[in-house]
Structure formats: structure tokens, C-alpha cells
Design a protein around this motif. Structure first.
Motif, PDB file in Angstrom:
ATOM      1  N   ASN A   1       0.849  -1.189   0.000  1.00 23.66           N
ATOM      2  CA  ASN A   1       0.000   0.000   0.000  1.00 23.66           C
ATOM      3  C   ASN A   1       0.892   1.249   0.000  1.00 23.66           C
ATOM      4  OD1 ASN A   1      -1.730   2.119   0.508  1.00 23.66           O
ATOM      5  ND2 ASN A   1      -2.761   1.141   2.224  1.00 23.66           N
ATOM      6  N   PRO A   2       0.895   2.024  -1.073  1.00 25.39           N
ATOM      7  CA  PRO A   2       1.775   3.196  -1.158  1.00 25.39           C
ATOM      8  C   PRO A   2       1.562   4.225  -0.047  1.00 25.39           C
ATOM      9  CG  PRO A   2       0.849   2.672  -3.296  1.00 25.39           C
ATOM     10  CD  PRO A   2       0.145   1.807  -2.302  1.00 25.39           C
ATOM     11  N   ILE A   3       0.359   4.309   0.492  1.00 24.74           N
ATOM     12  CA  ILE A   3       0.088   5.293   1.544  1.00 24.74           C
ATOM     13  C   ILE A   3       0.893   4.978   2.812  1.00 24.74           C
ATOM     14  CG2 ILE A   3      -1.744   6.258   3.005  1.00 24.74           C
ATOM     15  CD1 ILE A   3      -1.773   7.125   0.013  1.00 24.74           C
TER      16      ILE A   3
ATOM     17  N   LEU B   1       7.992   4.740  -6.639  1.00 23.38           N
ATOM     18  CA  LEU B   1       6.554   4.519  -6.802  1.00 23.38           C
ATOM     19  C   LEU B   1       6.270   3.747  -8.082  1.00 23.38           C
ATOM     20  CD1 LEU B   1       5.293   8.084  -5.823  1.00 23.38           C
ATOM     21  CD2 LEU B   1       5.599   6.099  -4.345  1.00 23.38           C
ATOM     22  N   ASP B   2       7.191   3.831  -9.019  1.00 22.50           N
ATOM     23  CA  ASP B   2       7.086   3.141 -10.302  1.00 22.50           C
ATOM     24  C   ASP B   2       8.400   2.419 -10.554  1.00 22.50           C
ATOM     25  OD1 ASP B   2       4.480   4.291 -11.163  1.00 22.50           O
ATOM     26  OD2 ASP B   2       5.609   6.169 -11.074  1.00 22.50           O
TER      27      ASP B   2
ATOM     28  N   LEU C   1       1.160  11.359  -2.847  1.00 24.98           N
ATOM     29  CA  LEU C   1       0.758   9.985  -2.544  1.00 24.98           C
ATOM     30  C   LEU C   1      -0.752   9.880  -2.338  1.00 24.98           C
ATOM     31  CD1 LEU C   1       3.547   8.892  -0.031  1.00 24.98           C
ATOM     32  CD2 LEU C   1       3.149   7.949  -2.310  1.00 24.98           C
ATOM     33  N   TYR C   2      -1.300  10.819  -1.572  1.00 28.74           N
ATOM     34  CA  TYR C   2      -2.734  10.783  -1.286  1.00 28.74           C
ATOM     35  C   TYR C   2      -3.572  11.150  -2.509  1.00 28.74           C
ATOM     36  CZ  TYR C   2      -1.972   9.817   3.631  1.00 28.74           C
ATOM     37  OH  TYR C   2      -1.613   9.230   4.804  1.00 28.74           O
TER      38      TYR C   2
ATOM     39  N   ARG D   1      -2.539  10.492  -5.754  1.00 30.21           N
ATOM     40  CA  ARG D   1      -2.364   9.395  -6.724  1.00 30.21           C
ATOM     41  C   ARG D   1      -2.989   8.083  -6.258  1.00 30.21           C
ATOM     42  NH1 ARG D   1       3.248   7.094  -9.379  1.00 30.21           N
ATOM     43  NH2 ARG D   1       2.270   5.301 -10.384  1.00 30.21           N
ATOM     44  N   PHE D   2      -2.944   7.841  -4.955  1.00 31.80           N
ATOM     45  CA  PHE D   2      -3.448   6.588  -4.390  1.00 31.80           C
ATOM     46  C   PHE D   2      -4.516   6.905  -3.327  1.00 31.80           C
ATOM     47  CE2 PHE D   2       1.108   6.083  -5.393  1.00 31.80           C
ATOM     48  CZ  PHE D   2       1.037   5.100  -6.370  1.00 31.80           C
TER      49      PHE D   2
ATOM     50  N   TYR E   1      -7.146   5.471  -2.292  1.00 35.45           N
ATOM     51  CA  TYR E   1      -7.828   4.399  -1.549  1.00 35.45           C
ATOM     52  C   TYR E   1      -6.858   3.483  -0.864  1.00 35.45           C
ATOM     53  CZ  TYR E   1     -11.644   6.015  -4.396  1.00 35.45           C
ATOM     54  OH  TYR E   1     -12.577   6.797  -4.996  1.00 35.45           O
TER      55      TYR E   1
END
Length: 92
Positions: A40-42, A66-67, A86-87, A89-90, A92
Motif C-alpha cells: 500500500n503506497p500510503i 513509486l514506479d 501519494l494521497y 495518486r493513491f 484508496y
């Protein structure tokens, strides 16, 4: 999957930072680098914020990915923007 990478030229510096971040004793056998992957990136927002808030106390460099194959150097000056991104782009 995203990753956080820490580097230091000073032995024990990564241990000190991670011990403070996780609030437990960490021993990496005198390693000068550390990498952790997150599903989870968050989840990386907290360690980025802690790194930026304590950058004067540790001789560390932080890079995030991130990539695949793309690394972003995290500094005290760009950490807030990275966390906001981050918030966005991601969400959820």
C-alpha cells in the motif's frame, strides 16, 4: 509495490533512525543501506514525514520508488509535496 530506500555513510545511523521510527531496537549488522517494500503506497507517508522531521538528527539519504525503475530523492524540502502526491495518486 513501492519501496523506501535509506543510505548512510555512517555505520549505525540507519539502525538509530529505524529504532526511533519503529520505537524498538533495530540491528542491521552495520549495514549502510536499507530497503523496504510496501503493498500500500500510503504506508510510506509516515516514514517520509518522520525522515523529514528528523533530517537534522541523522546522516541519511532517502529515496522512494513509486514506479519500477524510477526513484525520487526525498528531502526536507520536498517531503510534504511527496506525501500530498501519494494521497492524490493513491486515494484508496
Amino acid at each position: 509495490m513501492v519501496s523506501v530506500n535509506l543510505w548512510s555513510e555512517k555505520t549505525g545511523e540507519i539502525d538509530r533512525f529505524l529504532s526511533k521510527f519503529y520505537n524498538t531496537s533495530i540491528s542491521l549488522d552495520k549495514s549502510l543501506n536499507w530497503e523496504q517494500q510496501y503493498k500500500n503506497p500510503i504506508e510510506i507517508a509516515e516514514i517520509i514525514g518522520t525522515f523529514a522531521d528528523n533530517s537534522d538528527d541523522f546522516l541519511l539519504a532517502m529515496w522512494i520508488s513509486l514506479d519500477k525503475g524510477v526513484f525520487i530523492h526525498v528531502t526536507e524540502n520536498n517531503a510534504d509535496d511527496i506525501i500530498k502526491y501519494l494521497y492524490e495518486r493513491f486515494p484508496y
